[in-house]
Structure formats: structure tokens, C-alpha cells
Design a protein around this motif. Structure first.
Motif, PDB file in Angstrom:
ATOM      1  N   ALA A 278      30.000  37.336  27.771  1.00 53.50           N
ATOM      2  CA  ALA A 278      29.318  38.567  28.210  1.00 53.50           C
ATOM      3  C   ALA A 278      28.123  38.241  29.098  1.00 53.50           C
ATOM      4  N   GLU A 281      28.410  37.380  32.866  1.00 51.11           N
ATOM      5  CA  GLU A 281      28.556  38.439  33.876  1.00 51.11           C
ATOM      6  C   GLU A 281      27.266  38.632  34.685  1.00 51.11           C
ATOM      7  N   SER A 286      28.045  39.829  43.240  1.00 55.02           N
ATOM      8  CA  SER A 286      28.889  40.953  43.677  1.00 55.02           C
ATOM      9  C   SER A 286      29.956  40.465  44.664  1.00 55.02           C
ATOM     10  N   ARG A 304      24.645  47.302  37.326  1.00 57.83           N
ATOM     11  CA  ARG A 304      26.106  47.117  37.279  1.00 57.83           C
ATOM     12  C   ARG A 304      26.458  45.844  36.487  1.00 57.83           C
ATOM     13  N   LYS A 305      25.701  44.790  36.762  1.00 58.32           N
ATOM     14  CA  LYS A 305      25.954  43.534  36.031  1.00 58.32           C
ATOM     15  C   LYS A 305      25.774  43.744  34.530  1.00 58.32           C
ATOM     16  N   GLU A 306      24.699  44.447  34.153  1.00 58.26           N
ATOM     17  CA  GLU A 306      24.443  44.700  32.733  1.00 58.26           C
ATOM     18  C   GLU A 306      25.553  45.553  32.119  1.00 58.26           C
ATOM     19  N   GLU A 307      26.076  46.501  32.911  1.00 58.65           N
ATOM     20  CA  GLU A 307      27.185  47.327  32.428  1.00 58.65           C
ATOM     21  C   GLU A 307      28.425  46.467  32.161  1.00 58.65           C
ATOM     22  N   ARG A 308      28.667  45.493  33.067  1.00 55.71           N
ATOM     23  CA  ARG A 308      29.808  44.594  32.864  1.00 55.71           C
ATOM     24  C   ARG A 308      29.614  43.748  31.600  1.00 55.71           C
ATOM     25  N   CYS A 309      28.381  43.311  31.375  1.00 53.99           N
ATOM     26  CA  CYS A 309      28.075  42.564  30.134  1.00 53.99           C
ATOM     27  C   CYS A 309      28.403  43.419  28.909  1.00 53.99           C
ATOM     28  N   ALA A 311      30.402  45.903  28.690  1.00 52.42           N
ATOM     29  CA  ALA A 311      31.847  46.136  28.543  1.00 52.42           C
ATOM     30  C   ALA A 311      32.482  44.999  27.740  1.00 52.42           C
ATOM     31  N   VAL A 312      32.030  43.760  28.009  1.00 54.55           N
ATOM     32  CA  VAL A 312      32.529  42.601  27.241  1.00 54.55           C
ATOM     33  C   VAL A 312      32.078  42.707  25.785  1.00 54.55           C
TER      34      VAL A 312
END
Length: 597
Positions: A278, A281, A286, A304-309, A311-312
Motif C-alpha cells: 500500500a 503507491e 503518475s 490520488r496517490k493516497e487514495e490508491r494506498c 484502495a490497497v
């Protein structure tokens, strides 16, 4: 023994003569060196040997070397080093050899020997010292690593470092630290070879070197260590540590990918794996060609990066719904929440995300008390009172017998200016054991002092003294006395003192406070001071020699004191004080008599 000492002093004479001849030392200084050296030689040549004598000898010689270096710099003379410094270094090595042979098990002594050789001796000599040390202390992986690092970084000998690591692993086949450092060393070696090859290519030189094979340059040796180590040492933590090392080397992308893929395949059931995946990410750039330039665009990209983290993490807590996994998730959210940012958008998203994750974890009862505390304190620090209260209330629901949790809740309520503070303190005491309530009583009294009347605050102290017993009550009595003096002056403090004077236990400070309050009054009453000292001595007179001394000084120095009482106080002290306290009192009294106090 005298002959041996004389011989060793005579061995020094050539270097000392040189020191005098070239003007680094005066004749008087040379005589002083000979006298000191004779004393030191005697101590290390006698029948009964002590380690401290060898250490003192070495330290003296090191100080002498440093002094010679400074004086050489001052006069700009750099010749005759073979006759002077090298002779001293050789002698110190001999002393270290004797000491390390006699006290083989003293690791600190060996490390001092190594440190000396690093600064003053040759690399060949230090290599021999490491070999001798490791022959005796082969059971200490840290020493093997130290020796291998020195071979690699100072002697620039990758092969010697490799041999040391291989020998170390025969002694410690399951030591994670050894494998990690060996892995790092092979990657450093490959990187060094790649740079060498580049330099040769730039110079258009064709060098035949088997070390420049494609496999070695790509880190094949490190890959072998990786494969061997993970077959022996299990667990995601070790796997992640190797990946972290590999990521320091740009040329090892293939190796990094393999370790990363293996981590995900082999350790899916470990929260550390998910946590690492996580957080990774955050480091992935980008995919768009244009990089954000404005502050707002950068904030959006970080979001956005934190959102991807997240999501994991969301996938992780579904796959592995354990307390440890939720701890990783909430810790990440908290780290991002407390990270400074000028973007209101980012701060708002982080707060919202943190609270959402907290509510989910709380509903599942998969957070520890520590997490509730951390989150509540962080929210309170950033003045998010509503959210901090939500966390604190949830924490007290789950951990009703935790004094810290209740204190946090009440702290938030006080900051929020809640009207029901007193009632909530009472509620806390219903759920808590008396032995953990002291901090809450103190908090209640401190809040009451600022928000309520003097009568209300005194009522809190009186309630507290009925509820808190034993050693904890000592702190409470001191607080009560301080408050009384602050709010009502000396008269109020004396009234509180009188009301408590039979309520044991006490501290010496309780009585010393009253003595100090009395002395601060314009019309200081010596009779009251005597009363406080007598009450204090009744409690602590058998152990506190300072109390007796201060009493005597008061009689001697106070304008209304009676110096003639000192003799009687002295004999009373001698009767009451016991053991070391009596000895300390006699010593202090003797110093006072001779005018040192």
C-alpha cells in the motif's frame, strides 16, 4: 622487573631525543615523560595485573601522539615520523596485544584496539587484529559485519569481505542481519564494477576482467544470497528489509521486481506485506506525461496517490480482517493526517479518510486502546474537538476501566467548554478502580480552580482525599496545600496544613512548603517554623539528615533564631538518625563547623 622496566625506558630514548632535538618538546617535558612512562611501565610489569593500568598506559600514549601531531602542525615539521610516531604506535600495539591476550572476553577492549589501529596503524595490522578478535568472538555477528565492512570500504577488498561473510554464516546460518549486510555488500560490489567498466569504456580501454561479466554486473551474486536467505529465514519483515536494500541500487530493477513479486506470493497472510504494498503507491509516479506544476495540482496528485494506498488497504482488511491489519491502516491514515500541508483540500480529505477508517475499525472492535489514544490526541492537537470527542467517547465505551482513556475524554470536554464536566468526572470514578484515579482528581481540581468558585475547588480536594489513599494521597496533599496558598494566602495554607497534619502518609516537601510559605511572610514567626520542623522530624527524622541540618541553620541564621538550641538539635539527630544517614549528618556538620557550608 626493574631491569625490564629500565630496558623499556631505554628503548624510548631515541624517539625522545628526536623529539627534543627537533624542538617539539623541551628538556623538562622529556624528563616528565620519562617519569610518567616509568610509573606506567611499572604497573603493567608487576605480578598482579589490572586492566585499568593497561588502559591508562594506552591512553597516555594516545594523548602523547595527539600532542606531537598538534605541535608538528604548529611548527610545520613533518619529518622523522618513522623514528617517533611509528615507534610509539608499535609500543601501543604491543600493550594492546598483551591486554587482549589476558582479557580475551572483553569485547570493549578489542574494539578499542581496532579503533586505535584504524587511526594510527597500517591496514595490514588491522586485518590481523580483526582475525585475532574473530577467532575468540566468533559468536558475535556484529563483529563479523564490522570486519567485513572495513575490508569492503577501507581496504576496498570485496573478496576479503565476501570470505568473512561466508565464514560468519557458517557460525550463524540463521542470522538475518548477516544476510542483509552480505546482500548489501554484493550489490555495492556490483555497482562499483559497473562504474569501473563505464570509466574504462569512456577511456576506450578494452580490459579483460572476468568480474565484468553481465551476470555479476546485474547483481547475480546478490540474487544467490537473496534466494538462499529467504529459504532459511521466513517472514515478511526479512523479505521487506531485503527489498528496501535492493531499492537503493538503480541497476537492480529486475532483482527488485522479483523480490517484490515473491513478497506478494509468499506472504499474503502477513499485514506487513499489505502495508508495504500500500505505501509503495506513494512512490509510484503518475503515468501522465505532464507533471503537476501548481500547488493545487500537486496537492490533487498527492491526494490520488493516497487514495490508491487506501484502495490497497481496503482490499487488505477484507482479505485479512485482523487487529494487526487495521492497525497498519489506521497508522497510515494518522501519519498522513499529521503530515503538514498548506492545501485545505488535502487536509480535509485526510481528516475525512481517517475518521471513516476509524469508524469502520471501531465498529469491528479491532483497534487497541493505544490507537484510540493516539488518534484522539492527534485530533485534539489540531483542534478537531468534535472528532477527538467522538474517538475518546468510543474509547471509553470499549475500555471503561482505563484511566488514561477517561482522562483524554475529559480533556477534550474541557477544551470544548462542556457544561457537564463535574458530572462526567463523577461518572468516570464509578467505572474506575481507586488506584488509577489520582490523575483524574488532579485534573478535576485544576479545572475547577479556573472555572469554579474557591468553595467548589476545596470540595473537590476534600472528596479526593477521602477517595485516594496510600502513597497517591501524598501528591494530592501537596497539590491541595499549593492551591490553598495560591487562592487564600498563608492563612488558608496554614488552615489546610492543620487539617491534614495527622493524615499520613506525607512527603518532606509537604512540610518544606509550609516552612517556605512562613518565611515569605513579612512578619515571619520563628515559632511556626520550629513547629513545622518538629512535625517534619517526627515523620522523617530517622532518615533525612538534610532536615536536621536545615533546622540547625535556621536557628543560627534566622533573626529570631536561638543558636543555643543547635547543640540539643545535634544530639537529638544523633539519637534518631540511623546508618548512613547518621554518617552523612556528622560529615555535613563537620564541614559546617569548619566554615565550608
Amino acid at each position: 622487573m626493574a631491569e625490564v622496566i629500565q630496558e623499556r625506558i631505554e628503548d624510548r630514548l631515541p624517539e625522545l631525543e628526536q623529539l627534543e632535538r627537533i624542538g617539539l618538546f623541551s628538556h623538562a617535558e622529556i624528563k616528565a615523560i620519562i617519569k610518567k612512562a616509568s610509573d606506567l611501565e611499572y604497573k603493567i610489569q608487576r605480578r598482579t595485573l589490572f586492566k585499568e593500568d593497561f588502559i591508562n598506559y594506552v591512553q597516555y600514549e594516545i594523548n602523547l601522539l595527539e600532542l606531537i601531531r598538534r605541535r608538528r602542525t604548529r611548527i610545520g615539521y613533518s619529518f622523522k615520523k618513522d623514528e617517533i610516531e611509528n615507534s610509539i604506535v608499535h609500543r601501543v600495539q604491543g600493550v594492546f596485544q598483551r591486554a587482549s591476550a589476558k582479557w580475551k572476553d572483553d569485547v570493549q577492549l578489542w574494539l578499542s584496539y581496532v579503533a586505535f589501529c584504524k587511526k594510527w596503524a597500517t591496514k595490514t595490522r588491522l586485518s590481523k587484529v580483526f582475525s585475532a578478535m574473530l577467532a575468540i568472538h566468533s559468536n558475535k555477528p556484529a563483529l563479523w559485519i564490522m570486519a567485513a565492512k572495513w575490508e569492503m570500504e577501507d581496504r576496498l577488498s570485496s573478496e576479503s569481505a565476501r570470505q568473512l561473510f561466508l565464514r560468519a554464516l557458517r557460525f550463524h546460518p540463521e542470522c538475518p542481519k548477516l544476510y542483509k549486510e552480505y546482500f548489501r555488500m554484493e550489490l555495492m560490489h556490483a555497482e562499483k564494477l559497473r562504474k569501473e567498466k563505464e570509466e574504462f569504456e569512456k577511456a576506450s580501454m578494452d580490459v579483460e576482467n572476468p568480474d565484468y561479466s553481465e551476470e555479476i554486473l546485474k547483481g547475480e551474486l546478490a540474487w544467490i544470497i537473496y534466494k538462499n536467505s529467504v529459504s532459511i529465514i521466513k517472514g515478511a519483515e526479512f523479505h521487506v528489509s531485503l527489498l528496501s536494500i535492493a531499492q537503493l541500487f538503480d541497476f537492480a530493477k529486475d532483482l527488485q521486481k522479483e523480490i517484490y513479486d515473491d513478497l506478494q506470493a509468499l506472504h499474503t497472510d502477513d499485514p506487513l506485506t499489505w502495508d508495504y504494498v500500500a505505501r509503495r503507491e506513494l512512490e509510484i509516479e503518475s503515468q501522465t506525461e505532464e507533471q503537476p506544476t501548481t500547488k493545487q495540482a500537486k496537492a490533487v496528485e498527492v491526494g490520488r496517490k493516497e487514495e490508491r494506498c487506501c484502495a490497497v488497504y481496503e482490499e487488505a482488511v477484507k482479505t485479512l480482517p485482523t487487529e494487526a491489519m487495521w492497525k497498519c491502516y489506521i497508522t497510515f491514515c494518522l501519519e498522513r493526517f499529521t503530515k503538514k500541508s498548506n492545501s485545505g483540500f488535502l487536509r480535509g480529505k485526510r481528516l475525512e479518510r481517517t475518521m471513516t477508517v476509524f469508524r469502520k475499525a471501531h465498529e469491528l472492535k479491532l483497534l487497541s486502546e493505544c490507537q484510540y489514544k493516539q488518534l484522539s490526541v492527534s485530533l485534539l492537537c489540531y483542534n478537531f474537538l468534535r472528532e477527538a470527542l467522538e474517538v475518546a467517547v468510543a474509547g471509553t465505551e470499549l475500555f471503561r476501566d482505563s484511566g488514561t482513556m477517561w482522562q483524554l475524554k475529559l480533556q477534550v470536554l474541557i477544551e470544548s467548554k462542556s457544561p457537564d464536566i463535574a458530572m462526567l468526572f463523577e461518572e468516570a470514578f464509578v467505572h474506575l478502580k481507586p488506584q488509577v484515579c489520582l490523575p483524574l482528581w488532579i485534573s478535576w481540581a485544576e479545572w475547577s480552580e479556573g472555572a469554579k468558585s474557591q468553595e467548589d475547588t476545596e470540595a473537590v480536594f476534600k472528596k479526593a482525599l477521602l477517595a485516594v489513599i496510600g502513597a497517591d494521597s501524598v501528591t494530592l496533599k501537596n497539590k491541595y496545600l499549593d492551591w490553598a496558598y495560591r487562592s487564600g494566602g498563608y492563612k488558608k495554607a496554614r488552615a489546610v496544613f492543620k487539617s491534614l497534619q495527622e493524615s499520613r502518609p506525607f512527603s518532606v516537601d509537604f512540610f518544606r512548603k509550609m516552612i517556605q510559605f512562613e518565611k515569605e511572610q513579612e512578619s515571619c514567626n520563628m515559632a511556626n517554623i520550629r513547629e513545622y520542623y518538629e512535625r517534619a522530624l517526627r515523620e522523617f527524622g530517622s532518615a533525612d539528615s538534610d532536615l536536621w541540618m536545615d533546622y540547625m541553620k535556621e536557628e543560627l541564621n534566622h533573626p529570631l533564631g536561638r543558636p543555643e538550641n543547635c547543640g540539643q538539635i545535634y544530639w537529638r539527630a544523633m539519637k534518631m538518625l540511623q546508618g548512613e544517614s547518621a554518617e552523612a549528618f556528622v560529615a555535613k556538620h563537620a564541614m559546617h563547623q569548619t566554615g565550608h557550608l
